[in-house]
Scaffold this active site. Structure first.
Site, PDB file in Angstrom:
ATOM      1  CG  ASN A   9       8.322  81.864  45.138  1.00 51.57           C
ATOM      2  OD1 ASN A   9       9.218  81.047  44.920  1.00 51.57           O
ATOM      3  ND2 ASN A   9       8.556  83.102  45.526  1.00 51.57           N
ATOM      4  CG  HIS A  11      13.394  80.293  45.013  1.00 48.94           C
ATOM      5  ND1 HIS A  11      14.437  79.966  45.830  1.00 48.94           N
ATOM      6  CD2 HIS A  11      13.916  80.715  43.844  1.00 48.94           C
ATOM      7  CE1 HIS A  11      15.562  80.181  45.169  1.00 48.94           C
ATOM      8  NE2 HIS A  11      15.273  80.634  43.963  1.00 48.94           N
ATOM      9  CG  ASP A  68       0.802  88.482  51.664  1.00 54.46           C
ATOM     10  OD1 ASP A  68       1.041  88.072  50.515  1.00 54.46           O
ATOM     11  OD2 ASP A  68       0.567  89.674  51.919  1.00 54.46           O
ATOM     12  CB  THR A  69       6.640  87.855  52.845  1.00 51.60           C
ATOM     13  OG1 THR A  69       6.633  86.551  53.413  1.00 51.60           O
ATOM     14  CG2 THR A  69       7.896  88.579  53.292  1.00 51.60           C
ATOM     15  CG  PHE A 148      12.895  84.387  46.608  1.00 51.45           C
ATOM     16  CD1 PHE A 148      13.151  83.437  47.573  1.00 51.45           C
ATOM     17  CD2 PHE A 148      11.740  85.148  46.721  1.00 51.45           C
ATOM     18  CE1 PHE A 148      12.278  83.241  48.629  1.00 51.45           C
ATOM     19  CE2 PHE A 148      10.852  84.956  47.771  1.00 51.45           C
ATOM     20  CZ  PHE A 148      11.134  83.997  48.737  1.00 51.45           C
ATOM     21  CE1 TYR A 150      11.948  94.922  47.411  1.00 56.82           C
ATOM     22  CE2 TYR A 150      10.516  93.058  47.936  1.00 56.82           C
ATOM     23  CZ  TYR A 150      10.701  94.309  47.393  1.00 56.82           C
ATOM     24  OH  TYR A 150       9.636  94.962  46.809  1.00 56.82           O
ATOM     25  CE  LYS A 171      15.221  83.803  52.856  1.00 60.47           C
ATOM     26  NZ  LYS A 171      14.662  83.932  51.512  1.00 60.47           N
ATOM     27  CG  HIS A 176      10.508  86.625  56.576  1.00 61.53           C
ATOM     28  ND1 HIS A 176      11.827  86.525  56.207  1.00 61.53           N
ATOM     29  CD2 HIS A 176       9.801  86.527  55.425  1.00 61.53           C
ATOM     30  CE1 HIS A 176      11.911  86.390  54.898  1.00 61.53           C
ATOM     31  NE2 HIS A 176      10.696  86.379  54.390  1.00 61.53           N
ATOM     32  NE  ARG A 177       9.305  81.787  52.804  1.00 62.89           N
ATOM     33  CZ  ARG A 177       9.625  83.000  52.331  1.00 62.89           C
ATOM     34  NH1 ARG A 177       8.761  83.967  52.331  1.00 62.89           N
ATOM     35  NH2 ARG A 177      10.818  83.233  51.824  1.00 62.89           N
TER      36      ARG A 177
HETATM   37  P1  IMP Z   1       4.941  87.048  49.126  1.00 67.86           P
HETATM   38  O1  IMP Z   1       3.828  87.671  49.832  1.00 67.86           O
HETATM   39  O2  IMP Z   1       5.603  85.963  49.917  1.00 67.86           O
HETATM   40  O3  IMP Z   1       4.622  86.644  47.727  1.00 67.86           O
HETATM   41  O4  IMP Z   1       6.095  88.111  49.008  1.00 67.86           O
HETATM   42  C1  IMP Z   1       5.890  89.419  48.575  1.00 67.86           C
HETATM   43  C2  IMP Z   1       7.183  89.960  48.046  1.00 67.86           C
HETATM   44  O5  IMP Z   1       8.191  89.915  49.037  1.00 67.86           O
HETATM   45  C3  IMP Z   1       7.724  89.249  46.823  1.00 67.86           C
HETATM   46  O6  IMP Z   1       8.104  90.216  45.892  1.00 67.86           O
HETATM   47  C4  IMP Z   1       8.920  88.514  47.267  1.00 67.86           C
HETATM   48  O7  IMP Z   1       9.937  88.583  46.320  1.00 67.86           O
HETATM   49  C5  IMP Z   1       9.329  89.238  48.528  1.00 67.86           C
HETATM   50  N1  IMP Z   1       9.757  88.231  49.475  1.00 67.86           N
HETATM   51  C6  IMP Z   1       8.982  87.346  50.130  1.00 67.86           C
HETATM   52  N2  IMP Z   1       9.733  86.540  50.881  1.00 67.86           N
HETATM   53  C7  IMP Z   1      11.011  86.941  50.696  1.00 67.86           C
HETATM   54  C8  IMP Z   1      12.265  86.467  51.194  1.00 67.86           C
HETATM   55  O8  IMP Z   1      12.369  85.506  51.956  1.00 67.86           O
HETATM   56  N3  IMP Z   1      13.334  87.134  50.765  1.00 67.86           N
HETATM   57  C9  IMP Z   1      13.284  88.181  49.916  1.00 67.86           C
HETATM   58  N4  IMP Z   1      12.153  88.645  49.413  1.00 67.86           N
HETATM   59  C10 IMP Z   1      11.017  88.024  49.799  1.00 67.86           C
END
Ligand code: IMP
Length: 196
Positions: A9, A11, A68-69, A148, A150, A171, A176-177
């Site tokens: 990603n 972004h 991982d989010t 991006f 949510y 942001k 969180h990140r």
């Molecule tokens: P990932 O584990 O970071 O790939 O995120 C899992 C999901 O959460 C993905 O669908 C992302 O679009 C969403 N996501 C992760 N970080 C963010 C953020 O900072 N804002 C909004 N959605 C997020």
């Protein structure tokens, strides 16, 4: 110091690059010619973050980290959570994921939600995890064009706009990140000292 961020990603890579500063050269697997999916089969954010970091560590043997989010919605018992990326199906369509959450939240008054992020670092073969979290609530319709995932439906506590209405720097300060990465950066300082 060269660090691989195990993400496809761009972004996210930009967000993190802005946070890491000039002491680190952030590479993605894509920069190293790897364009396939990175496996992500765990049942928790921690499992997934470690799985992705271990995969890249094995492949390149360079210091690496992954994140991982999960978007955790209280009225949905913590969903989409670890399934945030594929909540509306394997197509991993961010818009469809967001619309599904909005539909499931229709008519609900309890609107609290949070983003939680786990970063897993592998440095000299040693694994360390860092966590960041931001609390807020779900809007009833998307707002804003930036960010991006949510972002357009999440209003962080203390703000009267969505994440998608904040610029990247703002942001990053509260996200969180942003929090998990600043813990990572603090940790990495010990590896920078000898070169100062
Ligand atoms: P990932 O584990 O970071 O790939 O995120 C899992 C999901 O959460 C993905 O669908 C992302 O679009 C969403 N996501 C992760 N970080 C963010 C953020 O900072 N804002 C909004 N959605 C997020």
């Amino acid at each position: 110091m060269k660090l691989i961020f195990a993400t496809a990603n761009q972004h996210k890579a930009e967000e993190v690059r802005a946070l890491l500063g000039r002491a680190f050269t952030l590479l993605t697997p894509n920069d190293l010619g790897y364009t396939e999916d990175i496996p992500e089969t765990g049942n928790t954010l921690e499992d997934n973050a470690l799985e992705k970091a271990r995969f890249i560590w094995k492949k390149f043997g360079l210091p690496c980290f992954s994140d991982d989010t999960g978007f955790e919605v209280e009225a949905l018992n913590g969903a989409p959570g670890v399934f945030s990326a594929r909540y509306a199906g394997e197509a991993r369509d961010p818009k469809a994921n967001m619309q599904l959450v909005l539909r499931e939240m229709e008519g609900k008054t309890l609107r609290t939600a949070r983003f939680r992020c786990v970063v897993a670092l592998i440095m000299e073969g040693k694994e360390t995890c860092f966590e960041g979290m931001v609390n807020g609530s779900i809007l009833t319709a998307p707002q804003g064009e930036q960010g991006f995932g949510y972002d357009p439906v999440f209003r962080p506590d203390g703000y009267d706009c969505s994440f998608a209405e904040l610029d990247l720097e703002e942001k990053n300060k509260i996200s969180h990140r942003g929090q998990a990465i600043s813990k990572l950066v603090d940790f990495l300082r010990q590896y920078e000292q000898p070169h100062l």
